[in-house]
Design a protein around this motif. Structure first.
Motif, PDB file in Angstrom:
ATOM      1  N   THR A 196      26.544  23.700  73.773  1.00 22.23           N
ATOM      2  CA  THR A 196      25.503  23.320  74.556  1.00 22.23           C
ATOM      3  C   THR A 196      25.995  22.295  75.389  1.00 22.23           C
ATOM      4  O   THR A 196      26.328  21.305  75.047  1.00 22.23           O
ATOM      5  CB  THR A 196      24.364  22.745  73.623  1.00 22.23           C
ATOM      6  N   ALA A 197      25.863  22.737  77.013  1.00 24.27           N
ATOM      7  CA  ALA A 197      26.009  21.637  77.788  1.00 24.27           C
ATOM      8  C   ALA A 197      24.727  21.090  78.620  1.00 24.27           C
ATOM      9  O   ALA A 197      23.977  21.856  78.970  1.00 24.27           O
ATOM     10  CB  ALA A 197      27.065  22.180  78.670  1.00 24.27           C
ATOM     11  N   VAL A 201      23.620  27.246  77.321  1.00 27.26           N
ATOM     12  CA  VAL A 201      23.885  27.216  75.831  1.00 27.26           C
ATOM     13  C   VAL A 201      24.943  28.636  75.910  1.00 27.26           C
ATOM     14  O   VAL A 201      24.295  29.869  76.332  1.00 27.26           O
ATOM     15  CB  VAL A 201      22.542  27.461  74.943  1.00 27.26           C
ATOM     16  N   ALA A 202      26.000  28.481  75.269  1.00 29.51           N
ATOM     17  CA  ALA A 202      26.829  29.875  75.042  1.00 29.51           C
ATOM     18  C   ALA A 202      26.917  30.197  73.507  1.00 29.51           C
ATOM     19  O   ALA A 202      27.336  28.956  72.813  1.00 29.51           O
ATOM     20  CB  ALA A 202      28.215  29.615  75.765  1.00 29.51           C
ATOM     21  N   ASP A 203      26.882  31.043  73.156  1.00 29.49           N
ATOM     22  CA  ASP A 203      27.033  31.296  71.934  1.00 29.49           C
ATOM     23  C   ASP A 203      27.856  32.850  71.531  1.00 29.49           C
ATOM     24  O   ASP A 203      27.568  33.682  72.218  1.00 29.49           O
ATOM     25  CB  ASP A 203      25.629  31.393  71.065  1.00 29.49           C
ATOM     26  N   ALA A 204      28.544  32.880  70.268  1.00 28.96           N
ATOM     27  CA  ALA A 204      29.311  34.209  69.962  1.00 28.96           C
ATOM     28  C   ALA A 204      29.347  34.159  68.504  1.00 28.96           C
ATOM     29  O   ALA A 204      29.522  32.919  67.881  1.00 28.96           O
ATOM     30  CB  ALA A 204      30.453  34.298  70.577  1.00 28.96           C
ATOM     31  N   SER A 205      29.173  35.283  67.810  1.00 33.10           N
ATOM     32  CA  SER A 205      28.996  35.440  66.454  1.00 33.10           C
ATOM     33  C   SER A 205      29.825  36.793  66.232  1.00 33.10           C
ATOM     34  O   SER A 205      29.772  37.680  66.771  1.00 33.10           O
ATOM     35  CB  SER A 205      27.706  35.311  65.856  1.00 33.10           C
ATOM     36  N   TRP A 206      30.447  36.477  65.020  1.00 28.17           N
ATOM     37  CA  TRP A 206      30.977  37.780  64.432  1.00 28.17           C
ATOM     38  C   TRP A 206      30.445  38.033  62.805  1.00 28.17           C
ATOM     39  O   TRP A 206      30.300  37.028  62.021  1.00 28.17           O
ATOM     40  CB  TRP A 206      32.509  37.461  64.203  1.00 28.17           C
ATOM     41  N   MET A 207      30.216  39.149  62.537  1.00 24.01           N
ATOM     42  CA  MET A 207      29.569  39.307  61.260  1.00 24.01           C
ATOM     43  C   MET A 207      30.301  40.660  60.685  1.00 24.01           C
ATOM     44  O   MET A 207      30.505  41.682  61.105  1.00 24.01           O
ATOM     45  CB  MET A 207      28.054  39.702  61.198  1.00 24.01           C
ATOM     46  N   TYR A 208      30.573  40.380  59.308  1.00 31.08           N
ATOM     47  CA  TYR A 208      31.238  41.498  58.599  1.00 31.08           C
ATOM     48  C   TYR A 208      30.382  41.831  57.234  1.00 31.08           C
ATOM     49  O   TYR A 208      30.172  41.003  56.470  1.00 31.08           O
ATOM     50  CB  TYR A 208      32.756  40.859  58.002  1.00 31.08           C
ATOM     51  N   THR A 268      31.548  47.182  58.063  1.00 35.62           N
ATOM     52  CA  THR A 268      30.893  46.935  59.453  1.00 35.62           C
ATOM     53  C   THR A 268      31.466  45.897  59.810  1.00 35.62           C
ATOM     54  O   THR A 268      31.360  44.824  59.200  1.00 35.62           O
ATOM     55  CB  THR A 268      29.498  47.055  59.819  1.00 35.62           C
ATOM     56  N   TYR A 269      31.613  45.670  61.322  1.00 32.54           N
ATOM     57  CA  TYR A 269      32.251  44.612  62.096  1.00 32.54           C
ATOM     58  C   TYR A 269      31.088  44.543  63.386  1.00 32.54           C
ATOM     59  O   TYR A 269      31.295  45.651  64.125  1.00 32.54           O
ATOM     60  CB  TYR A 269      33.792  44.431  62.415  1.00 32.54           C
ATOM     61  N   TYR A 270      30.560  43.456  63.602  1.00 34.28           N
ATOM     62  CA  TYR A 270      29.746  43.277  64.805  1.00 34.28           C
ATOM     63  C   TYR A 270      30.178  42.101  65.232  1.00 34.28           C
ATOM     64  O   TYR A 270      30.255  40.899  64.842  1.00 34.28           O
ATOM     65  CB  TYR A 270      28.269  43.447  64.276  1.00 34.28           C
ATOM     66  N   VAL A 271      29.998  42.136  66.832  1.00 34.48           N
ATOM     67  CA  VAL A 271      30.026  40.629  67.496  1.00 34.48           C
ATOM     68  C   VAL A 271      28.794  40.632  68.521  1.00 34.48           C
ATOM     69  O   VAL A 271      28.420  41.860  69.217  1.00 34.48           O
ATOM     70  CB  VAL A 271      31.557  40.641  68.335  1.00 34.48           C
ATOM     71  N   ASP A 272      28.133  39.543  68.318  1.00 37.35           N
ATOM     72  CA  ASP A 272      27.105  39.531  69.215  1.00 37.35           C
ATOM     73  C   ASP A 272      27.212  38.180  70.093  1.00 37.35           C
ATOM     74  O   ASP A 272      28.096  37.195  69.381  1.00 37.35           O
ATOM     75  CB  ASP A 272      25.809  39.242  68.263  1.00 37.35           C
ATOM     76  N   ALA A 273      26.637  38.115  71.205  1.00 36.60           N
ATOM     77  CA  ALA A 273      26.722  36.968  72.059  1.00 36.60           C
ATOM     78  C   ALA A 273      25.465  36.631  72.932  1.00 36.60           C
ATOM     79  O   ALA A 273      24.730  37.743  73.146  1.00 36.60           O
ATOM     80  CB  ALA A 273      28.074  36.882  72.964  1.00 36.60           C
ATOM     81  N   LEU A 274      25.504  35.488  73.456  1.00 37.76           N
ATOM     82  CA  LEU A 274      24.400  35.202  74.232  1.00 37.76           C
ATOM     83  C   LEU A 274      24.856  33.946  75.490  1.00 37.76           C
ATOM     84  O   LEU A 274      25.861  33.220  74.902  1.00 37.76           O
ATOM     85  CB  LEU A 274      23.025  34.548  73.910  1.00 37.76           C
ATOM     86  N   LEU A 275      24.355  33.812  76.588  1.00 31.58           N
ATOM     87  CA  LEU A 275      24.422  32.606  77.381  1.00 31.58           C
ATOM     88  C   LEU A 275      22.983  32.619  78.158  1.00 31.58           C
ATOM     89  O   LEU A 275      22.438  33.536  78.899  1.00 31.58           O
ATOM     90  CB  LEU A 275      25.726  33.349  78.403  1.00 31.58           C
ATOM     91  N   THR A 276      22.632  31.343  77.713  1.00 25.37           N
ATOM     92  CA  THR A 276      21.166  31.046  78.353  1.00 25.37           C
ATOM     93  C   THR A 276      21.147  29.836  78.895  1.00 25.37           C
ATOM     94  O   THR A 276      21.761  28.615  78.561  1.00 25.37           O
ATOM     95  CB  THR A 276      20.281  31.096  77.141  1.00 25.37           C
ATOM     96  N   TYR A 277      20.550  29.804  80.361  1.00 25.69           N
ATOM     97  CA  TYR A 277      20.580  28.651  81.170  1.00 25.69           C
ATOM     98  C   TYR A 277      18.984  28.099  80.763  1.00 25.69           C
ATOM     99  O   TYR A 277      18.006  28.988  81.176  1.00 25.69           O
ATOM    100  CB  TYR A 277      20.628  28.787  82.290  1.00 25.69           C
ATOM    101  N   TYR A 278      18.665  26.810  80.598  1.00 27.46           N
ATOM    102  CA  TYR A 278      17.400  26.217  80.431  1.00 27.46           C
ATOM    103  C   TYR A 278      17.332  25.068  81.347  1.00 27.46           C
ATOM    104  O   TYR A 278      18.005  24.486  81.519  1.00 27.46           O
ATOM    105  CB  TYR A 278      17.164  25.498  79.037  1.00 27.46           C
TER     106      TYR A 278
END
Length: 766
Positions: free
Chosen positions: A669-670, A679-686, A706-716
């Motif tokens: 978070t900058a 806010v930048a976020d990345a996640s990996w789920m197994y 299962t292997y999943y990668v999710d991500a987001l980039l949000t400006y507030y």
């Protein structure tokens, strides 16, 4: 929540993707208490029916905040699958409206209400009796708390696995609101909003929140080339908040949900020689595309998801309609001579009506028309009180009454053209309980927790089955009429009641500031019942027995390095007796489908959950979790009705219980000088391999890792007044089997996991 509070939470925790911080979240009700600059915030939860820090609750609990759910556009609880250690959130293969929650290997995989639940879904203090519709639409949510292990003292029967406690945003008495819109692939479009306005300042306030969400399906119908599995949901919730004085708070809450979705999808996982097998490449009934390859085409091997998803529906309308009306009345009266009094009244009514092409092809093999109407009424009255400075307790009474009527018209043309089975289920239940949960501060650091609950459950159930021949199709006004009624109609069921005393006892010890170790022993209970979806008389004539669970748990919750490092560990052992195992079986010799609940004599579950968070530098949050499960039957001599022999299942793994699961995540978070942030976020789920719906754990019932990668980039924008975000789920577009039911001689009923989803969300707060 004020803009500054939200900013602090976003900076210190993370606005993360679906793999949220396993032990914490951006709960809007959370408050930072003496939080060092850049450290991890305290999160307030109500898991034990009182507000307290999640780090001081001596149980294994995870929380997912409303901001997190909104940022990743989570619209149902099922989207949290894989994000919380040792928690599986699924549905039955051909009934997407029916929740299948499994916590630490304890769950029920059965689509009809007669099987009950082992994980209780609680919404604003009201337990949801029915699994139909329990994959709740999440909008204007404050947080979702997931309690692992038996919760029988505070939440009652049917919590042998745990509790999913959903808390919606409650009125505050202040003017405000938001509007948020989303567009994404698969023609997704969402709009949700909330507004609150005081009617009488500091006395009466009204709030309205709602959502519309729609998208196309990602499965192609080989019969007409159209998409299958579309979604279209509208929901609105109104709340009236009355505060006559500082000690009395009254909230009246009503919700209406209208889902008009596509029909359930069945993917045909048949093999040559089975009743519903359709050869690959063949055309039926004027189909525009050939029959797809069975995902379970290799005998003796697990099913494999293809790159492009196909199913088929040529027999029934593409329709799945569910309407829900839900009322909650809550009265909170503090500082009375009897303590802080809480009364919660709940009423819910739902109707589910849907068609399903049960063979999943363009061939006319078999299909169903199903309708379920159900209602529940509940009342809880409890008091939280102190006796001196070292003893406090929660005591209360709880009552629930439920009723449902369900019919299924089942066409079995694969067995005999025109063959029809008509099943009707009528069931009513009543539950009464009294409970007491106490907390005694033995020393400044050592606390004793002890609770007990008495429960009386009763059931009155009846199920009928008629079989015959009919010429009418499932959409006809005379769909329930037979041209020829065969002899041997079934009429089964009965009345039964059970009494139980459950308990929980534990110790927790503060070894240092913000460092807690605990140990507890909890006994959970799930009532017995009668099978409702019957095929043979023996399945419904006698009740199945209750099950009991004893769980022993040791845990650590600790913050280090001025709250820049958090480590939570829970290790547990569960003794599971008279475990209820749902089974659907098919006898090729008679073309009869049987359904029953078996009581496995004994099983055991061992495992742990490790959850870590770290803030190495201001604005950067790292997180990870590791979960382990070792599940097996200790004593289960199983009679296979198809093979007509006994099988000793000692040592076999339980269903829906992957041995390993883990998550990793990073958030940055900058903060900018004008008060805006990025806010930048990345996640990996197994999630490891697991068996789904076959008692004997056949290869076809296996679900791949299962292997999943999710991500987001949000400006507030400044003060979080507005936001714009990019988000993606399953970024690498992995194709997976999500559910599979293995019915030898019939076919494998397969469901596919969602492919890649992405979109843009714009929000404005006022």
């Amino acid at each position: 929540m004020t803009g500054s509070t939200a900013s602090r939470l976003l900076g210190s925790l993370s606005l993360l993707a679906l793999a949220t911080l396993p032990a914490t979240a951006l709960a809007q009700a959370a408050q930072a208490e003496d939080t060092p600059s850049g450290g991890l915030s305290e999160i307030v939860v109500t898991a034990q029916k009182k507000a307290e820090s999640i780090q001081s609750v001596p149980i294994s609990i995870a929380a997912v905040g409303g901001d997190t759910l909104a940022a990743m556009n989570v619209t149902t609880l099922q989207a949290l699958q894989g994000s919380v250690p040792n928690v599986q959130i699924d549905n039955f293969a051909n009934t997407p409206n029916n929740a299948v929650f499994t916590i630490r290997g304890i769950g029920v995989i059965e689509p009809d209400p007669y099987a009950g639940n082992t994980v209780s879904i609680v919404v604003d203090g009201v337990p949801q009796f029915f699994s139909m519709g329990a994959l709740l639409d999440t909008y204007d949510s404050n947080r979702v708390e997931i309690l692992r292990g038996p919760q029988g003292t505070l939440f009652g029967a049917n919590t042998t696995g745990g509790v999913v406690n959903v808390v919606t945003n409650q009125p505050t008495g202040e003017f405000g609101g938001y509007v948020r819109g989303t567009v994404g692939n698969w023609y997704r479009f969402d709009i949700n909003a909330a507004i609150e306005a005081p009617l009488v300042k500091d006395v009466v306030s009204v709030k309205v929140a709602g959502i519309h969400t729609q998208r196309d399906g990602w499965v192609t119908n080989v019969w007409n080339g159209e998409d299958m599995g579309r979604k279209n949901v509208d929901a609105v919730r109104g709340q009236l908040y009355i505060t006559p004085n500082a000690d009395l708070k009254i909230t009246l809450q009503g919700e209406y949900v209208e889902a008009r979705n596509g029909a359930p999808i069945v993917v045909n996982g048949g093999l040559p020689g089975e009743a519903n097998y359709v050869p690959e490449g063949t055309f039926w009934n004027g189909a525009v595309e050939p029959m797809y390859r069975s995902p379970c085409a290799t005998a003796g091997q697990p099913c494999v998801a293809p790159d492009k998803y196909y199913s088929g529906n040529n027999e029934v309308p593409d329709q799945s309609d569910m309407t829900t009306k839900f009322f909650i009345g809550t009265i909170q009266y503090d500082n009375t001579p009897l303590g802080d009094i809480t009364a919660i009244t709940g009423y819910k009514h739902f109707t589910l009506f849907e068609y399903t092409d049960q063979d999943g092809t363009a061939k006319t093999n078999n299909a169903t028309r199903r309708r379920t109407r159900g209602w529940q009424f509940s009342q809880e009255l409890r008091s939280a009180f102190d006796v001196g400075e070292r003893f406090n307790a929660v005591a209360g009474l709880f009552y629930m009454k439920t009723d449902y009527n369900h019919y299924q018209m089942y066409h079995l043309d694969f067995a005999l053209p025109g063959l029809i089975q008509y099943n009707v289920q009528d069931q009513g239940t009543e539950s009464f309980s009294a409970f007491l949960q106490t907390y005694t501060q033995l020393t400044d650091a050592l606390k004793l927790s002890a609770g007990i609950r008495y429960t009386h459950d009763s059931i009155d159930a009846r199920a009928t089955l008629d079989t015959g021949l009919g010429s009418e199709n499932l959409t006809s006004a005379n769909w329930d009429k037979f041209d020829v009624l065969f002899p041997g109609s079934l009429d089964v069921g009965g009345k039964k009641s059970w009494n139980n005393v459950g308990w929980k006892i534990g110790l927790d010890y503060e070894v240092g500031q913000n460092q807690l170790v605990y140990a507890n022993w909890a006994r959970g209970f799930k009532s017995g019942g009668f099978t409702g979806r019957i095929g043979v008389a023996a399945d419904g004539n006698a009740p199945y027995n209750p099950e009991k669970v004893d769980t022993f748990e040791l845990g650590l919750k600790a913050d280090f390095l001025d709250r820049r490092l958090r480590a939570n560990l829970a290790a547990f052992y569960t003794s599971y007796r008279d475990m209820q195992v749902a089974q659907i079986y098919f006898d090729p010799a008679t073309n009869v489908q049987g359904n029953r609940i078996l009581n496995a004599a004994e099983s055991e579950i061992k495992g742990f959950e490790l959850e870590l968070q770290a803030v190495p530098v201001d604005g950067l949050t790292l997180r990870g979790s590791l979960a382990y499960l070792d599940t097996k039957y200790k004593d289960f001599l199983y009679f296979d009705p198809v093979a007509a022999n006994f099988i000793d299942l000692k040592g076999y793994a339980l269903q829906n219980a992957p041995k390993w699961a883990s998550t990793l995540g990073i958030n940055y978070t900058a903060e900018f000088a004008d008060g805006s942030s990025l806010v930048a976020d990345a996640s990996w789920m197994y999630t490891g391999q697991k068996f789904y719906t076959a008692v004997v754990n056949t290869p076809r019932s296996s679900v791949q890792p299962t292997y999943y990668v999710d991500a987001l980039l949000t400006y507030y924008g400044p003060d979080k007044r507005y936001s714009i975000g990019l988000w993606g789920k399953n970024l690498f577009d992995k194709r997976y089997i999500s559910t599979v039911y293995d019915s030898p001689g019939y076919m494998g009923i397969v469901g596919y996991a969602p492919p890649r989803q992405f979109g843009v969300t714009v929000g404005y707060n006022f």
